[in-house]
Write an enzyme that holds these catalytic residues in place. Structure first.
Site, short mmCIF file in Angstrom:
data_model
loop_
_atom_site.label_atom_id
_atom_site.label_comp_id
_atom_site.label_asym_id
_atom_site.label_seq_id
_atom_site.Cartn_x
_atom_site.Cartn_y
_atom_site.Cartn_z
N HIS A 1 3.40 4.25 -17.22
CA HIS A 1 3.91 5.80 -17.81
C HIS A 1 3.76 6.87 -16.73
CE1 HIS A 1 4.58 8.56 -20.81
NE2 HIS A 1 3.43 9.13 -20.62
N SER B 1 5.29 12.75 -18.64
CA SER B 1 4.91 12.34 -20.02
C SER B 1 5.40 13.72 -20.78
CB SER B 1 3.52 11.98 -19.97
OG SER B 1 2.96 11.66 -21.35
N ASP C 1 7.06 1.22 -18.46
CA ASP C 1 6.40 2.01 -19.40
C ASP C 1 6.99 1.63 -20.83
OD1 ASP C 1 5.13 4.00 -20.86
OD2 ASP C 1 6.68 5.27 -20.02
#
Length: 412
Positions: free
Chosen positions: A389, A123, A333
């Site tokens: 994600h 991320s 994601d």
């Protein structure tokens, strides 16, 4: 700066040393340790919101690597400062502090200086990661002690060029059949391929994007196979108990007579609040009393300045120096879609050594991969089929196989 260090379960003196950076910015690395790659996770079947219990994580990356999980920047997790000015941070400060932390850590633990060193993260940690990695490389070149055995870096669903990452969401939605071909083509034409910072006077574009939003709003942005639920903590109800019926008030998502109940991933996350805020747990973790008021998984009140627009150039500099790179994307994601990541990788002008092909775990397709080269450097790109994600959270077995093979220099 607070950290958790887990020695490899296999061979601590031989296995890689990984510095892990979690995203946000402001999300505690405890989240990565508990839900993604750490040696233990919650035993959901035997836990309640008020009494979480742990179990051994079968696919922990600490089975094959020594991992330092660091809460960065200051204000994240259990990391703190004694003056308010130190809580005003930006990308450059975050990367510099993390590099200095690693230097001090290895100075205190010189027995790990010979271990192959990798900088890892996902991320927004994927944004800070190449900045820290380049600082390590430049520090080595300048002779800054201690000299580190840097071998490369790895990033998952990484924020890299945020406008480009976000702009790729509409195309991703079309490729995943979340919006129709007609809507995608109309939006692309009316918005000129730019779906962010839209001119409000462009009514056709605005109208198309409203339709796109309607198609996506009930999906979890972290994984399109799961429902979008309101974020909640154990304090969300008046008596402090967990009431799943309050999670999402959309009648199309509430339990029906045919369903035993609605499940949302945030049910998992609520356990970390109870666990990390337990005084006995904090004492066991050596958290200094009085340094934080309350642990939160992600500190949304962090005063953070996004001082670096993109980190593509950092990737280029690292590849020029011959370092290895693993970039992986959970392919479900919506937050940082794989198509956006592939887009900026293509701008690196690398040579394709092994073209797009499936990789397997237990005879089943686990994703797709491409191997790129740049002189002596190699960049492996991999998708994780069905991953979200934070891919190891959704596909732990597949991601463990991926990292184990990559550390061992095997092709996925």
């Amino acid at each position: 700066m607070f950290y958790y260090f887990i020695k490899s379960e296999r061979s601590p003196k031989d296995d890689p040393l990984v510095l892990w950076i979690t995203g946000g910015p402001g999300c505690s690395t405890l989240s990565a340790m508990l839900y993604e790659i750490g040696p233990f996770t919650f035993d959901y079947k035997n836990s309640t919101p008020s009494r979480p219990t742990l179990k051994v994580h079968e696919y922990a990356w600490t089975k094959v690597a020594n991992i330092i999980f660091v809460d960065e920047p200051v204000g994240t997790g259990f990391s703190y400062a004694n003056n308010w000015e130190s809580y005003n941070v930006n990308d450059n400060i975050s990367a510099t502090d993390t590099y200095e932390f690693l230097r001090k850590w290895l100075t205190l633990r010189p027995e790990f200086l010979n271990n192959p060193l990798y900088i890892g993260g996902d991320s927004y940690g994927g944004f800070i990661n190449p900045m820290v990695t380049l600082k390590v490389a430049e520090g080595n070149e300048a002779g800054r002690k201690p000299i580190m055995n840097l071998q490369g870096y790895l990033v998952g669903n990484p924020v890299t060029n945020l406008p480009g990452d976000i702009n790729s969401r509409v195309r991703f939605a079309y490729l995943k059949s979340l919006i129709s071909k007609e809507l995608y083509e109309s939006a692309y034409e009316n918005c000129n391929g730019n779906f962010i910072n839209v001119n409000k006077s462009n009514a056709a574009c605005v109208d198309d994007l409203k339709l796109v939003t309607m198609c996506l709003e009930k999906l979890d942005i972290a994984n399109i196979l799961e429902p979008n639920c309101f974020y909640m903590t154990p304090k969300s109800t008046l008596d402090g108990t967990w009431d799943p019926s309050l999670v999402n008030r959309d009648p199309t998502l509430l339990p029906s007579h045919d369903l035993h109940g609605l499940w949302c991933r945030i049910y998992n996350y609520v356990l970390s609040y109870t666990w990390a805020n337990d005084r006995a747990v904090q004492e066991a973790l050596h958290v200094r009393p009085g340094t934080i008021r309350k642990w939160v998984r992600c500190n949304e009140s962090l005063s953070y300045d996004y001082s670096v627009p993109e980190v593509i150039e950092y990737h280029k500099e690292l590849l020029k120096r011959g370092y290895r790179a693993l970039i992986y994307s959970g392919d479900h994601d919506l937050a940082i879609p794989y198509v956006g990541t592939l887009g900026w990788i293509e701008t690196l002008n690398l040579t394709v050594s092994d073209d797009w092909q499936a990789w397997f775990v237990d005879g089943q397709v686990a994703g797709y991969t491409t191997l790129y080269s740049y002189g002596e450097a190699y960049l492996t790109y991999a998708t994780v089929k069905g991953g979200g994600h934070t891919a190891p959270e959704y596909k732990p077995k597949e991601c463990f196989a991926m990292i184990n093979r990559w550390f061992a220099y095997y092709y996925l």
